[in-house]
Design a protein around this motif. Structure first.
Motif, short mmCIF file in Angstrom:
data_model
loop_
_atom_site.label_atom_id
_atom_site.label_comp_id
_atom_site.label_asym_id
_atom_site.label_seq_id
_atom_site.Cartn_x
_atom_site.Cartn_y
_atom_site.Cartn_z
N ASN A 1 0.84 -1.19 0.00
CA ASN A 1 0.00 0.00 0.00
C ASN A 1 0.87 1.24 0.00
O ASN A 1 2.01 1.22 0.47
CB ASN A 1 -0.97 0.02 1.19
N VAL A 2 0.35 2.32 -0.59
CA VAL A 2 1.08 3.58 -0.71
C VAL A 2 0.70 4.50 0.44
O VAL A 2 -0.48 4.68 0.75
CB VAL A 2 0.79 4.25 -2.07
N ASN B 1 1.79 7.00 -8.94
CA ASN B 1 1.50 7.50 -7.59
C ASN B 1 2.64 7.25 -6.62
O ASN B 1 2.90 8.06 -5.72
CB ASN B 1 0.21 6.87 -7.06
N ARG B 2 3.36 6.15 -6.77
CA ARG B 2 4.43 5.86 -5.83
C ARG B 2 5.74 6.54 -6.21
O ARG B 2 6.70 6.53 -5.43
CB ARG B 2 4.64 4.35 -5.68
N ASN C 1 -0.65 3.12 -10.40
CA ASN C 1 0.06 2.86 -9.14
C ASN C 1 1.54 3.22 -9.26
O ASN C 1 2.14 3.75 -8.31
CB ASN C 1 -0.10 1.40 -8.74
N VAL D 1 6.52 10.32 -0.54
CA VAL D 1 5.62 9.21 -0.87
C VAL D 1 6.33 7.92 -0.53
O VAL D 1 7.46 7.69 -0.96
CB VAL D 1 5.23 9.22 -2.36
N ARG D 2 5.66 7.07 0.24
CA ARG D 2 6.25 5.79 0.63
C ARG D 2 5.29 4.66 0.30
O ARG D 2 4.10 4.75 0.59
CB ARG D 2 6.57 5.76 2.14
N GLN D 3 5.83 3.60 -0.28
CA GLN D 3 5.07 2.38 -0.53
C GLN D 3 5.50 1.35 0.48
O GLN D 3 6.68 0.99 0.56
CB GLN D 3 5.32 1.89 -1.95
N ASP E 1 7.42 -3.26 -7.74
CA ASP E 1 6.29 -2.91 -6.89
C ASP E 1 5.92 -4.02 -5.92
O ASP E 1 4.90 -3.95 -5.23
CB ASP E 1 5.08 -2.51 -7.72
N TYR F 1 10.05 -0.34 2.74
CA TYR F 1 9.44 0.84 2.15
C TYR F 1 10.17 1.18 0.87
O TYR F 1 11.40 1.16 0.81
CB TYR F 1 9.51 2.05 3.10
#
Length: 438
Positions: free
Chosen positions: A31-32, A68-69, A65, A416-418, A192, A408
């Motif tokens: 999840n982001v 966004n990351r 996705n 921004v962290r995934q 990812d 992460y």
């Protein structure tokens, strides 16, 4: 699991690696976290499909996705996509200007026969009403995630001028179970976190995977013979080669040279750990450091002319640089009580490292192009093992979340962290792989 390599500087405790490519890899929960309101707004319209069975991959969702990351883009939420054009002639530019979007990506998928599909996509500048990209891929339906990542890479490069790194791979170690029943796996996955594949498996700890420049091999350390040994493994075939096996002391912390012909390693057969360079063709070792300190965690400069490493020769761990042919070492890090685990960006301008102050360990980036300015990109309090993406737009690190280890993937500005985590175990030791070839 607080291992903090800065305490022992890469002195490893691996035992009994058993290579196995047949084991199922547990998928990560992804999840982001966070976002950036000032990131470039972009629309990724769901790709149209002309007939055929439903596709196993939502191409547009993967691209969205990725954006966004990255920290560079802010993709419009699918619930706000009010129109779904499939080609440029269908675009109503006024609609997207009202939604304050700058770019629009659309596409379509058609049957190409023989289990293959054709994916056509376009990138448009909304304000200029101008086509920027229009390309296609033909691939098996099972490879559509790879196609999506490659589309995201091409769009990222078109807009930013920097090569994208979404179609790359990462390596990491998982630990599942407790006590004598704990099992460790060395995993390779997409950038990812999807499509995990087991590369190695053991009932003992695994640490420090390191990618070869061609992306076909991983170096690692094993204690299976009763002492630490360094192996290089072909991740496609599972075959491996023993490359460092001094009977005395530690053989650890391997790092491939940019040309793939050498390994920088930390060896302690002569007493305390020192940095050596191993020629993989001849087996010849060249000693680079000679001090009473612990010298470990080597990492090559992009030009292959020097090596960064961690040493406590100043009393506490700091980052140093030494010529790849040996000589006097120069201290690089000065801010912070402790700095360790250097990883260098592709252009040599940035050094990611673990910085410790008191009991807080965070990921910091030292920018050599800005006179050594340091910025933090993780919150702490036990963050370590930084690894840059090949374009330095993002990096991986591991962290302690309660009693568990998680990964992460963070944008280079830290905004921004995934989060990548196992539902019932630890995940540690990340290493971001190189660019993949077509």
């Amino acid at each position: 699991m607080l291992k903090l390599k800065t305490a022992l500087f890469g002195i490893l405790s691996l035992v009994g690696l058993l290579v196995s490519g047949s084991l199922a890899a547990q998928a990560l929960d992804v999840n982001v976290v966070g976002g950036l309101k000032t990131a470039t707004p972009i629309v990724v319209v769901p790709f149209a499909q002309s007939g055929g069975a439903p596709l196993p991959t939502d191409i547009a969702a993967v691209i969205q996705n990725d954006f966004n990351r990255s920290g560079k883009f802010r993709a419009l939420d699918r619930s706000e996509i009010v129109e779904q054009p499939s080609q440029g002639s269908d675009i109503h530019f006024a609609t997207w200007r009202l939604l304050k979007q700058d770019y629009l990506t659309l596409g379509r998928v058609s049957d190409a026969g023989g289990g293959m599909v054709r994916v056509d996509y376009e990138l448009w500048d909304i304000n200029k009403q101008q086509s920027l990209l229009a390309k296609s891929y033909t691939a098996p339906t099972g490879d559509l995630r790879s196609v999506a990542h490659q589309i995201a890479d091409a769009i990222y490069q078109q807009i930013t001028g920097v090569r994208g790194a979404f179609w790359t791979r990462i390596a990491y170690v998982t630990a599942v179970g407790l006590g004598d029943h704990q099992n460790y796996s060395l995993i390779v996955a997409d950038s990812d976190g999807y499509n995990p594949q087991v590369v190695g498996h053991s009932h003992e700890s695994l640490l420090s995977p390191a990618w070869s420049p061609d992306g076909h091999h991983l170096a690692y350390v094993s204690f299976e013979s009763g002492n630490s040994n360094i192996y290089i493994q072909d991740i496609n075939t599972g075959s491996r080669q023993l490359v460092e096996h001094h009977a005395k002391g530690i053989n650890g912390a391997p790092a491939f040279s940019p040309d793939g012909r050498k390994l920088a390693v930390s060896l302690s057969f002569s007493g305390n750990p020192e940095i050596y360079v191993l020629d993989l063709a001849t087996g010849h070792e060249t000693r680079l450091t000679n001090s009473l300190a612990i010298d470990t965690e080597p990492n090559w400069a992009p030009d292959g002319q020097s090596i960064y490493f961690t040493s406590d020769r100043s009393g506490r761990p700091q980052v140093y640089q030494v010529s790849a042919s040996g000589g006097a070492a120069t201290r690089v890090s000065f801010q912070g009580q402790r700095n360790a685990e250097p990883d260098v960006s592709y252009d040599g301008k940035q050094i990611a490292m673990v910085q410790g102050n008191g009991n807080v360990y965070r990921i910091a980036i030292l920018d050599r192009s800005l006179g050594g300015q340091v910025r933090y990109i993780s919150p702490g309090s036990y963050d370590e093992s930084p690894s840059f993406a090949p374009n330095a737009s993002m990096l991986l690190y591991d962290a302690t979340d309660g009693s568990r280890g998680v990964l992460y993937a963070v944008s280079a500005d830290g905004r921004v962290r995934q989060r990548l985590a196992l539902s019932n175990g630890d995940v540690r030791e990340p290493a971001w792989g190189p660019y993949r070839t077509q």
